[in-house]
Design a protein around this motif. Structure first.
Motif, PDB file in Angstrom:
ATOM      1  N   GLY A  77       0.706  -1.343   0.021  1.00 14.34           N
ATOM      2  CA  GLY A  77       0.003   0.061   0.026  1.00 14.34           C
ATOM      3  C   GLY A  77       0.865   1.255   0.125  1.00 14.34           C
ATOM      4  N   ARG A  78       0.221   2.199  -0.350  1.00 11.63           N
ATOM      5  CA  ARG A  78       0.883   3.620  -0.450  1.00 11.63           C
ATOM      6  C   ARG A  78       1.148   4.239   0.978  1.00 11.63           C
ATOM      7  NH1 ARG A  78       1.367   1.498  -5.357  1.00 11.63           N
ATOM      8  NH2 ARG A  78      -0.244   1.825  -6.793  1.00 11.63           N
ATOM      9  N   ARG A  79       0.080   4.037   1.776  1.00 14.67           N
ATOM     10  CA  ARG A  79      -0.080   4.849   3.093  1.00 14.67           C
ATOM     11  C   ARG A  79       1.092   4.328   3.915  1.00 14.67           C
ATOM     12  NH1 ARG A  79      -3.002   7.508   7.061  1.00 14.67           N
ATOM     13  NH2 ARG A  79      -2.504   6.368   9.371  1.00 14.67           N
ATOM     14  N   PRO A  80       1.499   3.181   4.098  1.00 11.84           N
ATOM     15  CA  PRO A  80       2.598   2.913   5.098  1.00 11.84           C
ATOM     16  C   PRO A  80       3.880   3.211   4.519  1.00 11.84           C
ATOM     17  CG  PRO A  80       1.446   0.923   4.153  1.00 11.84           C
ATOM     18  CD  PRO A  80       0.709   1.978   3.617  1.00 11.84           C
ATOM     19  N   VAL A  81       4.126   3.026   3.085  1.00  8.07           N
ATOM     20  CA  VAL A  81       5.191   3.633   2.661  1.00  8.07           C
ATOM     21  C   VAL A  81       5.557   5.011   2.733  1.00  8.07           C
ATOM     22  CG1 VAL A  81       6.714   3.504   0.460  1.00  8.07           C
ATOM     23  CG2 VAL A  81       5.390   1.655   0.929  1.00  8.07           C
ATOM     24  N   LEU A  82       4.583   5.714   2.517  1.00 10.47           N
ATOM     25  CA  LEU A  82       4.741   7.254   2.738  1.00 10.47           C
ATOM     26  C   LEU A  82       5.088   7.729   4.235  1.00 10.47           C
ATOM     27  CD1 LEU A  82       3.368  10.162   1.118  1.00 10.47           C
ATOM     28  CD2 LEU A  82       2.558   9.844   3.283  1.00 10.47           C
ATOM     29  N   LEU A 120       8.323   9.794  -2.037  1.00 10.59           N
ATOM     30  CA  LEU A 120       7.784  10.231  -3.383  1.00 10.59           C
ATOM     31  C   LEU A 120       7.256   9.276  -4.103  1.00 10.59           C
ATOM     32  CD1 LEU A 120      11.190  12.428  -4.726  1.00 10.59           C
ATOM     33  CD2 LEU A 120       8.811  13.186  -4.466  1.00 10.59           C
ATOM     34  N   VAL A 121       7.870   8.036  -3.888  1.00 13.94           N
ATOM     35  CA  VAL A 121       6.909   6.959  -4.856  1.00 13.94           C
ATOM     36  C   VAL A 121       5.608   6.624  -4.213  1.00 13.94           C
ATOM     37  CG1 VAL A 121       7.773   4.696  -3.587  1.00 13.94           C
ATOM     38  CG2 VAL A 121       7.532   4.787  -5.864  1.00 13.94           C
ATOM     39  N   ALA A 122       5.512   6.966  -3.085  1.00 15.50           N
ATOM     40  CA  ALA A 122       4.019   6.522  -2.662  1.00 15.50           C
ATOM     41  C   ALA A 122       3.130   7.878  -3.066  1.00 15.50           C
ATOM     42  CB  ALA A 122       3.925   6.645  -1.045  1.00 15.50           C
ATOM     43  N   LEU A 123       3.858   8.938  -3.078  1.00 11.32           N
ATOM     44  CA  LEU A 123       2.940  10.105  -3.710  1.00 11.32           C
ATOM     45  C   LEU A 123       2.706  10.066  -5.066  1.00 11.32           C
ATOM     46  CD1 LEU A 123       2.264  13.263  -3.429  1.00 11.32           C
ATOM     47  CD2 LEU A 123       4.554  13.696  -3.975  1.00 11.32           C
ATOM     48  N   PHE A 124       3.417   9.711  -5.802  1.00 11.95           N
ATOM     49  CA  PHE A 124       3.381   9.753  -7.236  1.00 11.95           C
ATOM     50  C   PHE A 124       2.452   8.616  -7.666  1.00 11.95           C
ATOM     51  CE2 PHE A 124       6.434  12.882  -7.587  1.00 11.95           C
ATOM     52  CZ  PHE A 124       5.924  13.662  -8.367  1.00 11.95           C
ATOM     53  N   ALA A 125       2.425   7.478  -6.935  1.00 12.79           N
ATOM     54  CA  ALA A 125       1.704   6.175  -7.303  1.00 12.79           C
ATOM     55  C   ALA A 125       0.312   6.559  -6.781  1.00 12.79           C
ATOM     56  CB  ALA A 125       2.238   4.949  -6.388  1.00 12.79           C
TER      57      ALA A 125
END
Length: 397
Positions: A77-82, A120-125
């Motif tokens: 998921g995007r949230r935990p990475v961000l 950054l990667v979580a943001l753009f994804a």
């Protein structure tokens, strides 16, 4: 479209206020530090080459980290990475404010870059998850480009003022506080957007790596961003150490190039609509070559200064905007189902080219002259034009 996009119901201004700080901080960690770069060898009791590593390795890790975090964001998921990236960025920034040891400083810069990379990667994804099929997506990418143009305009000025009044440590303390505030906001408001279905891990990078469009436009992105990287890596040594600008004078001179980017970005929608993606990349590379020629004439004819070093960069700044306005769409348009991995590879390849080739140019061609900038910009622009020509020939056949 993400199956979770229904939870992302923020208005466009609210979404930008939530997302933009992470994009800005990744760049600000480079630019706000520039005014004190000439003084850091003495502060850390090390060599200028080691201090250059704190810039180059930041760029490389920013890209390599995304190669790791992109697939992770597709899987968990995007949230935990961000959230994890923001925590690491803030902690490393506070650590940088407390150390005076060169080795520890370099390690903490690597950790700071890793945190920025994850965010950054979580943001753009997330942007691709939610806005890929919505008209707001074009506005968000355009706004991100404009905001990032403000960072190199204002970041060095802010860094010079902070360092002059409170000392260099407060620069990194400021980054830590901003990272912590962004983290707290995300903990409360950043909802998960990852699509429910995900491609198998081994299938994610293969199609991307085999795409000629991906490589052509990523090379163009590398040419544009590397030109700016070599400029801000050499500008302190050219303008402060050699041309005898003060830190504040350097910051204002540096900001003029960013202001040219801001003004050009205002017209991004117009020229992309008229020229198309390929036409915009073509004109971006040609403009970089014109700027390189002007810079060569200035280097040969005169001493470094505003007219011979900064003004040619204004021309190159226009080419940078022409290029970065279209390269993401050109490189990633066929990979919506693996957005995290595609974005990660795009930024990773760009960061490796910029960090490695740009640093080699600086080390090999004297970082207190315009030659590294001339060599990097002209060579990568020419390679991109060759790749674009081959791509156009393939499409026509």
């Amino acid at each position: 479209m993400s199956t979770n996009s229904h939870v992302w119901t923020y208005s466009l201004p609210a979404a930008l206020l939530l997302m933009a700080p992470f994009d800005i901080l990744a760049s600000l960690a480079m630019d706000i530090y520039l005014p004190v770069v000439p003084a850091m060898p003495g502060i850390l009791k090390t060599t200028p080459a080691v201090v250059q590593l704190t810039l180059s390795l930041y760029m490389i890790v920013l890209g390599l980290g995304q190669l790791i975090f992109g697939p992770i964001s597709d899987r968990v998921g995007r949230r935990p990475v961000l959230i994890g990236g923001a925590m690491l960025f803030a902690a490393a920034s506070f650590g940088l404010a407390t150390t005076s040891t060169a080795t520890v400083f370099v390690v903490l810069r690597l950790l700071q870059a890793a945190g920025a990379s994850a965010a950054l990667v979580a943001l753009f994804a997330t942007v691709r998850d939610v806005y890929a099929d919505r008209p707001e997506g074009v506005t968000i990418y355009s706004m991100f480009s404009s905001m990032l143009a403000f960072v190199p305009a204002l970041g060095p000025i802010a860094g010079a003022i902070i360092a002059d009044r409170f000392g260099w440590r407060m620069i990194f303390m400021t980054l830590g506080v901003l990272g912590l505030l962004s983290l707290l906001n995300a903990l409360l408001r950043w909802h998960e957007t990852r699509p429910a279905s995900a491609a198998p891990l081994q299938a994610r990078f293969g199609p991307i790596m085999r795409s000629p469009e991906f490589w052509c436009y990523t090379l163009g992105f590398s040419a544009a961003m590397g030109t700016f990287f070599v400029f801000f890596s050499t500008a302190p040594r050219v303008l402060v150490a050699k041309a005898r600008y003060s830190e504040l004078e350097f910051s204002f001179a540096f900001a003029t190039a960013a202001l040219v980017m801001i003004v050009t970005a205002r017209f991004a929608k117009v020229f992309v609509a008229n020229w198309g993606i390929g036409g915009s990349l073509l004109r971006g590379m040609l403009t970089l070559l014109v700027g390189s020629l002007c810079l060569t004439l200035g280097q040969v004819a005169g001493s470094p200064g505003l007219l011979t070093f900064v003004v040619p960069m204004w021309v190159m700044a226009i080419g940078i905007v022409f290029t970065v306005s279209v390269t993401a769409n050109g490189a990633l348009r066929c990979f919506d189902d693996t957005a995290g991995s595609a974005v990660a590879l795009y930024f990773c390849v760009q960061s490796l080219i910029v960090g490695i080739v740009g640093t080699l140019a600086i080390v090999a061609l004297r970082g207190d002259t315009a030659w590294p900038l001339i060599a990097y910009s002209s060579s990568t622009a020419l390679l991109t034009l060759v790749a674009l020509g081959l791509l156009s020939r393939r499409d026509a056949s």
